[in-house]
Design a protein around this motif. Structure first.
Motif, short mmCIF file in Angstrom:
data_model
loop_
_atom_site.label_atom_id
_atom_site.label_comp_id
_atom_site.label_asym_id
_atom_site.label_seq_id
_atom_site.Cartn_x
_atom_site.Cartn_y
_atom_site.Cartn_z
N ASP A 193 -36.86 13.11 10.73
CA ASP A 193 -36.81 13.56 9.36
C ASP A 193 -37.08 12.49 8.22
OD1 ASP A 193 -36.94 16.17 9.94
OD2 ASP A 193 -34.83 16.21 10.23
N SER B 99 -34.53 12.51 17.60
CA SER B 99 -33.65 13.71 17.31
C SER B 99 -32.01 13.19 17.04
CB SER B 99 -33.47 14.55 18.59
OG SER B 99 -34.99 15.17 19.00
N ARG B 100 -32.02 12.06 16.86
CA ARG B 100 -30.69 11.58 16.66
C ARG B 100 -30.55 11.69 15.00
NH1 ARG B 100 -28.46 6.61 20.09
NH2 ARG B 100 -26.20 7.17 18.66
N ASP B 101 -28.95 11.55 14.62
CA ASP B 101 -28.72 11.75 13.29
C ASP B 101 -28.56 10.02 12.84
OD1 ASP B 101 -28.91 14.32 12.77
OD2 ASP B 101 -26.65 14.56 12.65
N VAL B 102 -28.87 9.88 11.57
CA VAL B 102 -28.77 8.40 11.13
C VAL B 102 -27.21 8.45 10.53
CG1 VAL B 102 -29.61 6.54 9.68
CG2 VAL B 102 -31.04 8.25 10.23
N ASP B 103 -26.28 8.37 11.56
CA ASP B 103 -24.92 8.25 11.19
C ASP B 103 -24.06 7.49 11.92
OD1 ASP B 103 -24.73 9.10 13.63
OD2 ASP B 103 -24.19 11.22 13.17
N ARG C 74 -26.25 4.89 5.73
CA ARG C 74 -26.22 6.03 6.80
C ARG C 74 -26.46 7.35 6.15
NH1 ARG C 74 -24.36 3.57 11.81
NH2 ARG C 74 -23.74 1.51 11.53
N LYS D 200 -25.66 11.03 7.31
CA LYS D 200 -25.08 11.94 8.27
C LYS D 200 -25.87 13.44 7.95
CE LYS D 200 -20.77 14.25 9.53
NZ LYS D 200 -19.37 14.27 9.37
N GLY D 201 -26.25 13.95 9.28
CA GLY D 201 -26.99 15.23 9.24
C GLY D 201 -28.59 15.09 8.97
N MET D 202 -28.96 13.96 8.92
CA MET D 202 -30.49 13.55 8.89
C MET D 202 -30.83 12.87 10.04
SD MET D 202 -32.66 11.70 6.15
CE MET D 202 -32.45 13.04 4.74
N ARG D 203 -32.01 13.66 10.73
CA ARG D 203 -32.56 13.22 11.98
C ARG D 203 -33.53 11.87 11.74
NH1 ARG D 203 -35.72 16.57 15.44
NH2 ARG D 203 -36.71 17.11 13.37
#
Length: 244
Positions: free
Chosen positions: A99, A130-134, A91, A93-96
């Motif tokens: 992106d 637009s969601r983060d991969v977290d 995962r 965190k902070g990357m859409r």
């Protein structure tokens, strides 16, 4: 073409010496769809990780399109067109999601292009771009997003470790169709670790890996009935035909 020559991988720990891969010899022609199957702990994932550079063999060679990549870094292998889909993807965190897809593709993607990659893995782009991969995403969602990034990268050699793991039935059906479409294009070499019949039946060839060895290989019609029979009887198929 992928060539594996007398590949061995040995691990040493407190329990002693363990031979994980034992003299694997294998050639996969360009644009073939190959499924690796076999019992848990047999060496399937280690073999694919060795191809990607995530596990370092203790002997043997790995060649991709004639180049010896045995000692190349993961980054250098990726530059040569080798990519890998993890059974349990990382995962970021902070990357859409949008992106991550653009990074995989190596260029800025249009909205429609990014949507198309997510649609191929059974995700609604409107809900994910637009969601983060977290940690807010489920394991199955992260898995599908990772597969979408591999599709965006469009690498000549794609390795997938149990892509069906953690994916619901409906998304799995869409994913199977995506693999079928990739197979029909005949523009990629695809190696998938899987136990799922719907994926296995797409294969040009099945490789049975057990006890660290290439125990058998053949077409779906030839080998799959033997694997099913072996599963039922609990016997071991160790007719090793992968000798150098």
């Amino acid at each position: 073409m992928l060539e594996i020559r007398d590949l061995c991988l040995t691990a040493n720990d407190e329990a002693g010496r363990t031979d994980i891969l034992k003299h694997i010899c294998l050639t996969v022609d360009d644009n073939k769809f190959v499924v690796i199957t076999g019992p848990n702990g047999g060496g399937k994932t280690t073999l694919c990780k060795a191809i990607m550079g995530l596990a370092q063999p203790t002997a043997g060679q790995i060649l991709w399109n004639g180049a010896d990549i045995t000692n190349l870094s993961i980054t250098d292998r990726a530059k040569l067109g080798v990519c890998y889909g993890f059974q349990q993807p990382p995962r970021f965190k902070g990357m859409r999601v949008a992106d991550l897809l653009a990074i995989a593709a190596g260029r800025k993607l249009s909205h429609d292009e990014a949507c198309a990659y997510l649609t191929q893995v059974g995700l609604c782009a409107r809900d994910y771009l637009s969601r983060d991969v977290d940690a807010s995403l489920s394991g199955g969602e992260v898995k599908r997003i990772e597969i979408a990034t591999l599709l965006a990268k469009d690498a000549p050699l794609m390795l997938f470790d149990e892509p069906e793991a953690g994916i619901d039935l409906w998304s799995f059906a869409r994913l199977t169709e995506t693999f079928r479409e990739l197979h029909d294009r005949r523009t990629h070499t695809i190696i998938i670790i899987s136990h799922q019949e719907r994926i296995i039946r797409l294969a040009d060839e099945i490789l049975l890996v057990a006890n660290g060895e290439l125990a058998a290989r053949g077409s779906v019609d030839e080998l799959y009935p033997r694997i099913l029979a072996d599963t039922v009887t609990g016997c071991n198929m160790l007719e090793v035909n992968g000798s150098c």
